[in-house]
Design a protein around this motif. Sequence first.
Motif, PDB file in Angstrom:
ATOM      1  N   ILE A 144       0.558  -1.041   0.205  1.00 29.00           N
ATOM      2  CA  ILE A 144      -0.083  -0.382   0.212  1.00 29.00           C
ATOM      3  C   ILE A 144       0.310   1.745   0.261  1.00 29.00           C
ATOM      4  O   ILE A 144       0.866   1.963  -0.730  1.00 29.00           O
ATOM      5  N   LEU A 145       2.007   1.529   0.843  1.00 31.10           N
ATOM      6  CA  LEU A 145       2.859   2.622   1.086  1.00 31.10           C
ATOM      7  C   LEU A 145       3.197   2.501   0.098  1.00 31.10           C
ATOM      8  O   LEU A 145       3.488   3.998  -0.373  1.00 31.10           O
ATOM      9  N   VAL A 146       4.087   2.041  -0.566  1.00 29.98           N
ATOM     10  CA  VAL A 146       5.215   2.062  -1.514  1.00 29.98           C
ATOM     11  C   VAL A 146       4.499   1.937  -3.228  1.00 29.98           C
ATOM     12  O   VAL A 146       4.621   2.802  -3.331  1.00 29.98           O
ATOM     13  N   SER A 147       3.360   1.869  -2.501  1.00 27.96           N
ATOM     14  CA  SER A 147       2.457   1.652  -4.276  1.00 27.96           C
ATOM     15  C   SER A 147       2.268   3.332  -4.090  1.00 27.96           C
ATOM     16  O   SER A 147       2.311   4.344  -5.473  1.00 27.96           O
ATOM     17  N   VAL A 148       1.001   3.695  -2.920  1.00 26.71           N
ATOM     18  CA  VAL A 148       0.792   5.144  -3.169  1.00 26.71           C
ATOM     19  C   VAL A 148       1.900   6.642  -3.643  1.00 26.71           C
ATOM     20  O   VAL A 148       1.705   7.444  -3.846  1.00 26.71           O
ATOM     21  N   ALA A 149       3.235   6.241  -2.669  1.00 22.91           N
ATOM     22  CA  ALA A 149       4.016   6.895  -2.349  1.00 22.91           C
ATOM     23  C   ALA A 149       4.539   7.158  -3.664  1.00 22.91           C
ATOM     24  O   ALA A 149       5.137   8.533  -4.009  1.00 22.91           O
ATOM     25  N   SER A 150       4.704   5.960  -4.425  1.00 24.15           N
ATOM     26  CA  SER A 150       5.195   6.495  -6.117  1.00 24.15           C
ATOM     27  C   SER A 150       4.171   6.617  -7.252  1.00 24.15           C
ATOM     28  O   SER A 150       4.878   6.798  -8.056  1.00 24.15           O
ATOM     29  N   TYR A 151       3.308   7.155  -6.472  1.00 22.06           N
ATOM     30  CA  TYR A 151       2.239   8.095  -6.949  1.00 22.06           C
ATOM     31  C   TYR A 151       2.238   6.560  -8.108  1.00 22.06           C
ATOM     32  O   TYR A 151       1.191   7.035  -9.665  1.00 22.06           O
ATOM     33  N   GLY A 152       1.584   5.341  -8.323  1.00 28.21           N
ATOM     34  CA  GLY A 152       1.439   4.583  -8.947  1.00 28.21           C
ATOM     35  C   GLY A 152       2.272   3.659  -9.634  1.00 28.21           C
ATOM     36  O   GLY A 152       1.824   3.214 -10.428  1.00 28.21           O
ATOM     37  N   SER A 153       3.533   4.508  -9.468  1.00 22.38           N
ATOM     38  CA  SER A 153       5.065   4.124 -10.878  1.00 22.38           C
ATOM     39  C   SER A 153       4.883   2.788 -10.515  1.00 22.38           C
ATOM     40  O   SER A 153       4.816   1.765 -11.035  1.00 22.38           O
ATOM     41  N   ILE A 154       5.130   2.442  -8.919  1.00 26.60           N
ATOM     42  CA  ILE A 154       5.424   0.866  -9.028  1.00 26.60           C
ATOM     43  C   ILE A 154       3.354   0.240  -8.030  1.00 26.60           C
ATOM     44  O   ILE A 154       3.586   0.741  -7.279  1.00 26.60           O
ATOM     45  N   SER A 155       3.232  -0.792  -8.817  1.00 26.06           N
ATOM     46  CA  SER A 155       2.262  -1.388  -8.082  1.00 26.06           C
ATOM     47  C   SER A 155       2.151  -2.138  -6.838  1.00 26.06           C
ATOM     48  O   SER A 155       3.426  -2.303  -6.585  1.00 26.06           O
ATOM     49  N   PRO A 156       1.266  -2.286  -6.172  1.00 29.98           N
ATOM     50  CA  PRO A 156       1.632  -2.722  -4.903  1.00 29.98           C
ATOM     51  C   PRO A 156       1.548  -4.567  -5.243  1.00 29.98           C
ATOM     52  O   PRO A 156       2.403  -4.963  -3.893  1.00 29.98           O
TER      53      PRO A 156
END
Length: 390
Positions: A144-156
């Motif tokens: 969740i955090l990485v996906s949102v923090a990457s502005y969607g560039s990295i999927s969950p």
Amino acid sequence: MNASIFVILGFLLISIYLAIGASKGQQKSIEQWALGGRGMGTIITFFLLAGEFFTTFSLTGLVGLGYNSRVSAMYFMTYITLGCVVGFWLLPAIRRYGSKHNLICQSDFYAKKYDSPLLGRLVTLVGVVSMIPLMIISLKGLGILVSVASYGSISPTMAIWIGTIAVVIYTMLSGLHGSSRVALIKDVLTFGILVFLGIYLPYHYHGGISSMLQGVSAVKPQLLTLPGVGMSVTWFISTVVLSTVGFFMWPNAFLSTFSAKSDKALRRNSMMLPLYSLMQLFSIMVAFTAVLSIPGLKGAEGDLGLIKLALQTFDRWFVGLIGAAGLLGALVPCSVLLIAASSMLTKNVYASFAPASSDLQLAKVAKGITLLLALVVLYFTLNAYCWPST
């Protein structure tokens, strides 16, 4: 590559490098791999124990509890404080017994203490089954955090794959030495971020903590009290009591206890951890700020309160720091849990069928089991979860 991704991947690569470097010059026995040779001092033991209890939950789940479940969320730091009172007296005795009998894991303790290999296997089964959901939750929070923090560039899904591969690599190569180094980076980063956000956001949006709390009292006064049903006073007290009694009964807590080089290191940690648990107050402050600034979050969406506030407040590089803290906040507990689970299976299941195995052979088996367990956790994480709206 945007700035947030650069920061997230940068912290990940630095952590892996330092973790792998921790294995240089170390013996390859299972005691060295799982317990760091029983030589962890006060500082390292502190970050190992804190790394197990202060995870991605502090950035997601605790904020969600504060957003949705009133001040009931403060049960977390309450039971940590009381649990450390128990740990002050209990952990040194466990450490001494483990050192005297050369014990590696929790199931070793019960098998030896009660002279029952069968009890050791039962503890292994219960412990491993109990730890798998904890790893799944950690990886879900990471996604969740990485996906949102990457502005969607990295999927969950991609974030979970990246985190799993990273933790398997440095855990297999460096064991607890590697986990302790990543724990140090994670705790400094997470603590700094939470303290800053817990103070800055109320002032930025509402002119101060006092005015923010007054705003919450006017809009949702129920958030500042315990409800009459559900997470009520009775729930709060019973949950705190139960969690206090079982605070250090998890297999990973035994692992960190056995790794300490002295009773003094454990007692000092029991005194410091309650102070460190005050970090959770800053999570609650962020949650209350989100109540006023991002109203209308429903259910699991409340877990995203912190990161949503960050997205609308800060530059991408700072959001990347939050993503990096979430990433490392999942890797540290997963690493220690994997070491604990694989050590239990190796010492109390595999060794019972191959009693002549050397320490070197046991260490190799434990590393192999680490990989298998990680794949099991990865499978359930990716196949039993619906991602909340971001």
